[in-house]
Enzyme design. Structure first.
Site, PDB file in Angstrom:
ATOM      1  CB  CYS A  56       2.851  -6.880  16.958  1.00  9.73           C
ATOM      2  SG  CYS A  56       1.630  -5.670  17.415  1.00  9.73           S
ATOM      3  CE  LYS A  95      -5.744  -6.909   7.033  1.00 14.30           C
ATOM      4  NZ  LYS A  95      -5.500  -8.308   7.389  1.00 14.30           N
ATOM      5  CB  CYS A 131      -2.938  -6.165  19.847  1.00  9.14           C
ATOM      6  SG  CYS A 131      -1.888  -5.086  18.847  1.00  9.14           S
ATOM      7  CG  HIS A 151       4.091  -1.386   2.310  1.00  6.65           C
ATOM      8  ND1 HIS A 151       2.877  -1.949   2.005  1.00  6.65           N
ATOM      9  CD2 HIS A 151       4.342  -1.704   3.601  1.00  6.65           C
ATOM     10  CE1 HIS A 151       2.424  -2.596   3.070  1.00  6.65           C
ATOM     11  NE2 HIS A 151       3.296  -2.464   4.049  1.00  6.65           N
ATOM     12  CG  HIS A 180      -2.331  -5.923  14.663  1.00  6.00           C
ATOM     13  ND1 HIS A 180      -1.180  -5.595  15.348  1.00  6.00           N
ATOM     14  CD2 HIS A 180      -2.017  -5.859  13.347  1.00  6.00           C
ATOM     15  CE1 HIS A 180      -0.210  -5.363  14.482  1.00  6.00           C
ATOM     16  NE2 HIS A 180      -0.693  -5.517  13.270  1.00  6.00           N
ATOM     17  CG  HIS A 237      -0.379  -0.093   2.531  1.00  9.05           C
ATOM     18  ND1 HIS A 237       0.512   0.847   2.999  1.00  9.05           N
ATOM     19  CD2 HIS A 237      -0.542  -0.993   3.546  1.00  9.05           C
ATOM     20  CE1 HIS A 237       0.864   0.546   4.226  1.00  9.05           C
ATOM     21  NE2 HIS A 237       0.260  -0.582   4.586  1.00  9.05           N
ATOM     22  CB  CYS A 293       0.203  -9.201  19.166  1.00  9.86           C
ATOM     23  SG  CYS A 293      -0.718  -8.518  17.761  1.00  9.86           S
ATOM     24  CE  LYS A 344      -1.653   1.533  12.208  1.00 10.76           C
ATOM     25  NZ  LYS A 344      -1.084   0.691  13.137  1.00 10.76           N
TER      26      LYS A 344
HETATM   27  N1  MSP Z   1       8.356  -6.975   8.037  1.00  9.26           N
HETATM   28  C1  MSP Z   1       8.524  -5.909   8.951  1.00  9.26           C
HETATM   29  C2  MSP Z   1       9.850  -5.211   8.734  1.00  9.26           C
HETATM   30  C3  MSP Z   1      11.060  -6.076   8.835  1.00  9.26           C
HETATM   31  S1  MSP Z   1      12.513  -5.195   8.452  1.00  9.26           S
HETATM   32  C4  MSP Z   1      13.768  -6.184   8.935  1.00  9.26           C
HETATM   33  C5  MSP Z   1       7.405  -4.900   8.760  1.00  9.26           C
HETATM   34  N2  MSP Z   1       6.780  -4.902   7.582  1.00  9.26           N
HETATM   35  S2  MSP Z   1       5.567  -3.933   7.157  1.00  9.26           S
HETATM   36  O1  MSP Z   1       5.053  -4.468   5.920  1.00  9.26           O
HETATM   37  O2  MSP Z   1       4.636  -3.795   8.206  1.00  9.26           O
HETATM   38  O3  MSP Z   1       6.216  -2.544   6.821  1.00  9.26           O
HETATM   39  C6  MSP Z   1       6.417  -1.573   7.810  1.00  9.26           C
HETATM   40  C7  MSP Z   1       7.035  -0.348   7.160  1.00  9.26           C
HETATM   41  O4  MSP Z   1       6.208   0.119   6.070  1.00  9.26           O
HETATM   42  C8  MSP Z   1       7.146   0.876   8.058  1.00  9.26           C
HETATM   43  O5  MSP Z   1       8.253   0.832   8.927  1.00  9.26           O
HETATM   44  C9  MSP Z   1       7.260   1.966   7.028  1.00  9.26           C
HETATM   45  O6  MSP Z   1       8.527   1.931   6.446  1.00  9.26           O
HETATM   46  C10 MSP Z   1       6.225   1.535   5.997  1.00  9.26           C
HETATM   47  N3  MSP Z   1       4.891   2.038   6.313  1.00  9.26           N
HETATM   48  C11 MSP Z   1       3.762   1.283   6.488  1.00  9.26           C
HETATM   49  N4  MSP Z   1       2.703   2.114   6.711  1.00  9.26           N
HETATM   50  C12 MSP Z   1       3.114   3.393   6.703  1.00  9.26           C
HETATM   51  C13 MSP Z   1       2.463   4.627   6.893  1.00  9.26           C
HETATM   52  N5  MSP Z   1       1.161   4.710   7.113  1.00  9.26           N
HETATM   53  N6  MSP Z   1       3.230   5.743   6.873  1.00  9.26           N
HETATM   54  C14 MSP Z   1       4.572   5.684   6.653  1.00  9.26           C
HETATM   55  N7  MSP Z   1       5.207   4.529   6.462  1.00  9.26           N
HETATM   56  C15 MSP Z   1       4.520   3.362   6.463  1.00  9.26           C
HETATM   57  O7  MSP Z   1       7.172  -4.113   9.661  1.00  9.26           O
END
Ligand code: MSP
Length: 491
Positions: free
Chosen positions: A129, A297, A143, A21, A146, A18, A126, A294
């Site tokens: 998380c 889903k 949590c 990312h 979530h 999304h 969780c 935030k």
């Molecule tokens: N898989 C773990 C990370 C492991 S790294 C060794 C994870 N994945 S995640 O798919 O949840 O991605 C989290 C990351 O996505 C955040 O740290 C950030 O970089 C990015 N973001 C996800 N949602 C976001 C926002 N709403 N705003 C900004 N960045 C966002 O955690």
């Protein structure tokens, strides 16, 4: 020539990518492009985090074997990055055989260096998380992130002697040997050391979708440990000494705040325990909400980068995302304002400037603008500095100042009147100045909007300049749907 090893988090494959990312990945892409243009050596790493209970559950829910499921979602990530013109050098998957080999090597190393011990443990876990949480973290027994109740887990696990390394990690952070930016995030991390930080279990007995512990195959490696190791396995840890020596330590780990503790405390401690070097810098960017909420889903407000690219194009999407708010600050995305900003900043300010100037050069000088001695009063070095400091929105503001100055010069000097009065010297000087400004601008824009920069350069490098089609056609209808098709039918 310096080297830059830049990383994004590796993203979970429980659902499609999304806009959150995309945000981090875009930032890394801009830096990677910037340093490559400067002539530096860059390794830009991104990838997917594919093991653990959360992914296993998502695969079960989709009725697919985990490997098939993760293959599909991981390729979706690659496809989305392609749409956004993400120029990663390497894409790591934690299910890659090479990564698995490195993780097992790392576990053996920790065992050899006596950084592990076996212990029976029970706690609340969780799955969303992928970490243990405590009673006091829960809201109504769930949590808060979530909205699900944690599982009670009681198992015998391998524990990592985190506490032994904490004083050293703390000191390195204090001394900026591991630089944590922005400053307030460094303070937050240092605050963590005042609380109880406990040894943590780095294996699981009941999670089968994971990497087997090499010396006890009844256990799998805890997904966060598996994931963090990606940063060294990608550069050949335990497999390719030459590559490893060349790239490790990472110059920059990029991420948002929710995963900072793993990166700033657990990861350096693990590396230290294994006798490896530590990353130079961790940059924590802001977290964004969508219309104040935030993305989730359940709320159905998850924004889809592909829908955005389809509506605006890759470069405009890159601009719209990175110009929203200062990178290090949290912010709120108002998707309905994207069109207005597209029309004003891109269609009007930038697009019009390029088409007006190219058109006038064609019309008044048959495409060949004469050269003059000129002076310009903007500072391209400042833009570079802002990019290096990851101040993307401010760098873009500086670029847009050049655009407004150029547009203002046209309004004030009225080139069509100069042409009518046959004041060709003044007109030539004006158009030459504008063309220099546009070329400088294209250079500055290149890391952020590579396709647009290239189009502008193509137009203005010609001996005979011709008027162009608009770079950004005006849009009249708000994007009907930037909503995310979160669980696509076929998954
Ligand atoms: N898989 C773990 C990370 C492991 S790294 C060794 C994870 N994945 S995640 O798919 O949840 O991605 C989290 C990351 O996505 C955040 O740290 C950030 O970089 C990015 N973001 C996800 N949602 C976001 C926002 N709403 N705003 C900004 N960045 C966002 O955690």
């Amino acid at each position: 020539m310096s080297k830059h090893y830049l990383t994004t988090p590796i993203y979970y494959v429980n659902a499609w990518p999304h806009l959150g990312h995309a945000y981090t990945t875009l930032a890394a892409d801009i830096l990677a492009r910037y340093y490559r243009l400067k002539g530096d050596e860059v390794l830009f790493l991104t990838g997917t985090d594919e093991h653990g209970a959360k992914i296993q559950q998502a695969a079960d829910k989709a009725g697919k074997a985990p490997q098939i499921f993760v293959d599909e979602v991981s390729s979706r990530y690659k496809a989305v990055w392609e749409k956004l013109n993400i120029s990663y050098d390497q894409f790591i998957r934690t299910t890659d055989a090479e990564h698995i080999a490195s993780v097992q090597k790392f576990m053996e190393r920790l065992q050899e260096r006596k950084a592990l011990y076996l212990e029976e443990y029970s706690g609340l876990y969780c799955v969303g998380c992928e970490k243990f949480i405590t009673e006091k973290d829960l809201v109504d027994g769930k949590c808060p992130d979530h909205g699900t109740a944690p599982e009670k887990i009681k198992e015998k696990n391998y524990f990592f002697k985190l506490k032994e390394y904490l004083p050293f990690v703390k000191q390195l952070i204090e001394k900026d040997e591991i630089k944590i930016l922005p400053q307030e995030k460094k303070n937050e991390v240092l605050g963590l050391f005042k609380q109880e930080l406990e040894d943590f279990s780095l294996s699981r007995q009941n999670v089968t979708w994971g990497i087997p512990m090499p010396f006890d195959t009844a256990q799998t490696v805890y997904v966060w440990v598996d994931a963090l190791i990606n940063y060294i396995s990608a550069v050949g840890y335990g497999r390719d000494e030459v590559k490893y020596k060349k790239w490790w330590p990472a110059d920059l780990h990029l991420m948002a705040k929710e995963i900072l503790k793993f990166h700033a405390v657990y990861w350096p401690a693990m590396l230290m325990a294994a006798g490896e070097k530590l990353p130079h810098e961790i940059f924590v960017h802001g977290y964004f909400t969508v219309n104040g909420e935030k993305m989730s889903k359940t709320k159905g407000n998850v924004l889809d980068p592909v829908a955005m690219v389809e509506k605006f194009g890759a470069d405009a999407t890159r601009y719209l995302l990175m110009s929203q708010f200062p990178f290090e600050r949290d912010g709120d995305i108002k998707a309905e304002q994207f069109m207005e900003k597209y029309n004003s900043d891109l269609a009007n300010n930038l697009g019009n400037l390029v088409s007006r100037v190219s058109q006038m050069i064609e019309k008044f000088f048959n495409g060949e603008v004469p050269e003059f001695e000129i002076e310009v009063d903007y500072d391209l070095e400042k833009i570079n500095r802002l990019l290096e400091e990851l101040q993307f929105s401010r760098a873009l503001e500086e670029m847009w100042k050049i655009i407004s100055t150029a547009n203002q010069m046209i309004e004030e000097e009225k080139p069509w009147e100069l042409a009518q009065n046959r004041n060709m010297d003044k007109l030539g000087r004006l158009l030459y100045t504008l063309s220099v400004m546009i070329k400088d601008l294209a250079l500055a824009l290149e890391p952020v909007m590579p396709e647009t920069a290239d189009k502008i350069q193509q137009i203005f490098k010609q001996k005979v300049i011709q008027k162009t089609v608009p770079l950004f056609p005006r849009l009249y209808v708000n994007p009907p749907k930037l909503k995310h098709n979160y669980f696509p039918k076929h998954i």
